[in-house]
Design an enzyme around this catalytic site. Structure first.
Site, PDB file in Angstrom:
ATOM      1  N   GLU A 118       1.394  -9.353  11.457  1.00 27.54           N
ATOM      2  CA  GLU A 118       1.311  -8.896  10.065  1.00 27.54           C
ATOM      3  C   GLU A 118       2.712  -8.617   9.511  1.00 27.54           C
ATOM      4  OE1 GLU A 118      -0.910  -5.269   9.621  1.00 27.54           O
ATOM      5  OE2 GLU A 118      -1.462  -5.736   7.540  1.00 27.54           O
ATOM      6  N   ASP A 170       0.775  -1.247   0.000  1.00 23.56           N
ATOM      7  CA  ASP A 170       0.000   0.000   0.000  1.00 23.56           C
ATOM      8  C   ASP A 170       0.807   1.298   0.000  1.00 23.56           C
ATOM      9  OD1 ASP A 170      -1.497  -2.193   0.685  1.00 23.56           O
ATOM     10  OD2 ASP A 170      -2.653  -1.191   2.232  1.00 23.56           O
TER      11      ASP A 170
HETATM   12  C1  9WN Z   1      -5.794  -2.962   1.400  1.00 22.29           C
HETATM   13  C2  9WN Z   1      -4.844  -7.896   3.857  1.00 22.29           C
HETATM   14  C3  9WN Z   1      -4.181  -6.793   3.068  1.00 22.29           C
HETATM   15  C4  9WN Z   1      -2.928  -7.294   2.307  1.00 22.29           C
HETATM   16  C5  9WN Z   1      -2.127  -6.139   1.717  1.00 22.29           C
HETATM   17  C6  9WN Z   1      -1.832  -5.123   2.814  1.00 22.29           C
HETATM   18  C7  9WN Z   1      -3.134  -4.626   3.432  1.00 22.29           C
HETATM   19  C8  9WN Z   1      -5.237  -3.474   2.728  1.00 22.29           C
HETATM   20  C9  9WN Z   1      -5.325  -2.361   3.766  1.00 22.29           C
HETATM   21  O1  9WN Z   1      -3.843  -5.736   3.977  1.00 22.29           O
HETATM   22  O2  9WN Z   1      -3.879  -3.930   2.465  1.00 22.29           O
HETATM   23  O3  9WN Z   1      -5.863  -4.024   0.492  1.00 22.29           O
HETATM   24  O4  9WN Z   1      -6.466  -2.036   4.138  1.00 22.29           O
HETATM   25  O5  9WN Z   1      -4.305  -1.837   4.192  1.00 22.29           O
HETATM   26  O6  9WN Z   1      -1.080  -4.062   2.329  1.00 22.29           O
HETATM   27  O7  9WN Z   1      -0.933  -6.617   1.147  1.00 22.29           O
HETATM   28  O8  9WN Z   1      -3.323  -8.149   1.292  1.00 22.29           O
HETATM   29  O9  9WN Z   1      -3.918  -8.536   4.697  1.00 22.29           O
END
Ligand code: 9WN
Length: 447
Positions: free
Chosen positions: A414, A180
């Site tokens: 995470e 992100d």
């Molecule tokens: C937006 C779910 C996801 C991962 C991504 C990570 C984060 C989401 C957010 O979480 O993204 O898709 O709301 O920040 O960056 O890699 O798939 O774990």
């Protein structure tokens, strides 16, 4: 099943890591799919689920297959595989009411989904689940069901995201990279003039759930929301988005994962007697395009490119080593990259190393803030597989040991602080558990 699973992985001496990983996956299981982390991400995410299935492939065929089936239930008529498949009544921004994918004739009426994609690791996941399945009749049925869906997914990418026609696929949102708020996107955003009235109103939920110091900033979220509105205003129609979207990037990680997924798709097509050639050709084309267009010889690194400005994105991210995973570099280039990776990675005591999402010497490095420095399991898994496929087993083992050590000590987070090793971001994280199960299996000597 747990004891059996530890035996299956041959890792009963691993401080119960397989059992602990499975407990995380079990706690996040919602009946037909797995949420990444209960409070922060209460829906199904695309590349998370592919990685969760990779973990389950060693231990639980039924779960692995169900995870992928549920994800593909959200696939669009045009082949787009959405980055989120929404569950009902859960708090998350942006939810279905913000995406409004009902504006597209291609989106399913149910389940609700987002309208963008994530890195294409799915064919690799399906192939592994198929290969390791113990119930072969079940595996054959699974393959027959998933193969056309995977083909439609790849056809979408090569039809709608292949502007130059040479197999380098573009992304239209930082969320499509899966990384992100990586500094990779800073220069792209700096080029876009965003006035306040172009940003739709929205309310963030993430900062109420986890430490805001580890999350993207409000200014970044303004861009994220603005881009979603841009798609929404074009009813998710590819042609006007391709024409108007100011964020268009050729990303190293996305394309590297796609090369291998094409190969896996070709192998699966061959299994059912279909023609693998289309997928093999795409694997070759995308690999060649990575080498030709994303290798920056002055920097001695693979770099992303801003398609709109035509400029290199001069940021060395942990994901920049992904071509090793694709197997696209020459042996000389691979050797050079491996030496660089050694310097780029950080030590994990007592033994092992880990790849941070950004080099610790980079002026933008922040050890806590999401994709601006922390150690992410997916980045390390990609680097691990890349080293293995290129024949660098010792540095690969160091990464595997480093990741397993972080998880053993801290639990399934995470991401991890590259300076202290501390677990950060969302807790009880499912794809961390899934990828660790795969690394644990990889400890076994080849049969
Ligand atoms: C937006 C779910 C996801 C991962 C991504 C990570 C984060 C989401 C957010 O979480 O993204 O898709 O709301 O920040 O960056 O890699 O798939 O774990």
């Amino acid at each position: 099943m747990l004891q059996e699973s530890e035996e299956a992985l041959g890792t009963a001496d691993q401080d119960g890591l397989p059992r602990r990983a499975l407990e995380v996956l079990e706690a996040n299981w919602r009946g037909a799919s797995t949420v990444p982390s209960p409070a922060l991400y209460p829906h199904q995410w695309s590349w998370d689920s592919a990685c969760i299935a990779i973990g389950y492939s060693h231990l639980n065929q039924e779960r692995a297959e169900q995870e992928l089936r549920s994800l593909f239930a959200g696939q669009w008529r045009n082949g787009l595989l959405p980055h989120i498949v929404f569950a009902d009544g859960q708090d998350y921004f942006p939810g279905p009411e913000f995406w409004r994918t009902d504006l597209s004739p291609d989106a399913p009426r149910s389940p609700h989904t987002s309208g963008i994609v994530q890195p294409p690791v799915h064919a690799t996941s399906v192939h592994q689940v198929y290969r390791l399945g113990r119930d072969r009749a079940r595996s054959d049925a699974f393959l027959a069901e998933l193969l056309p869906k995977l083909e439609a997914w790849h056809d979408y990418l090569y039809r709608e995201r292949n502007r130059g026609g040479d197999g380098l696929i573009e992304i239209w949102h930082p969320w499509e990279s899966g990384m992100d708020n990586s500094p990779l996107w800073d220069a792209v955003f700096a080029r876009i003039e965003l006035s306040k009235d172009e940003v739709p109103s929205y309310e963030r939920i993430d900062r109420k759930v986890v430490d805001p110091a580890g999350r993207p900033t409000d200014a970044e979220y303004d861009f994220y929301a603005y881009l979603v509105k841009l798609y929404r205003d074009r009813s998710y129609d590819g042609a006007p988005i391709a024409a108007d979207c100011p964020f268009v990037v050729h990303d190293v990680l996305f394309n590297s994962l796609l090369v291998q997924s094409n190969r896996d798709l070709a192998a699966m097509a061959a299994v059912v007697g279909a023609d693998p050639e289309r997928h093999e050709r795409r694997a070759r084309e995308t690999a060649a395009a990575i080498e030709r267009r994303l290798w920056n010889k002055d920097d001695g690194a693979y770099l992303d490119r801003d398609v709109r400005s035509g400029e290199w994105i001069e940021v060395r991210a942990g994901s920049s080593f992904a071509p090793l995973y694709a197997g696209s570099p020459s042996p000389e280039r691979a050797a050079f990259l491996v030496a660089r990776l050694k310097d780029f990675s950080v030590p994990v005591e007592p033994a092992g190393r880990a790849v941070p999402s950004l080099g610790t010497e980079d002026p933008s490095f922040e050890p806590i803030r999401y994709w601006r420095g922390p150690v992410w399991p997916i980045v390390n898994w990609v680097a691990y597989r890349g080293l293995r496929r290129s024949g660098y087993d010792d540095p690969a083992a160091e990464l595997r040991d480093g990741m397993l050590e972080l998880v053993r000590r801290e639990g399934f987070w995470e991401h991890y602080n590259p300076l202290t090793g501390q677990g950060q971001g969302g807790r009880q994280f499912a794809w961390t558990a899934g990828l660790m199960l795969d690394l644990l299996a990889a400890q076994e000597p080849a049969a």
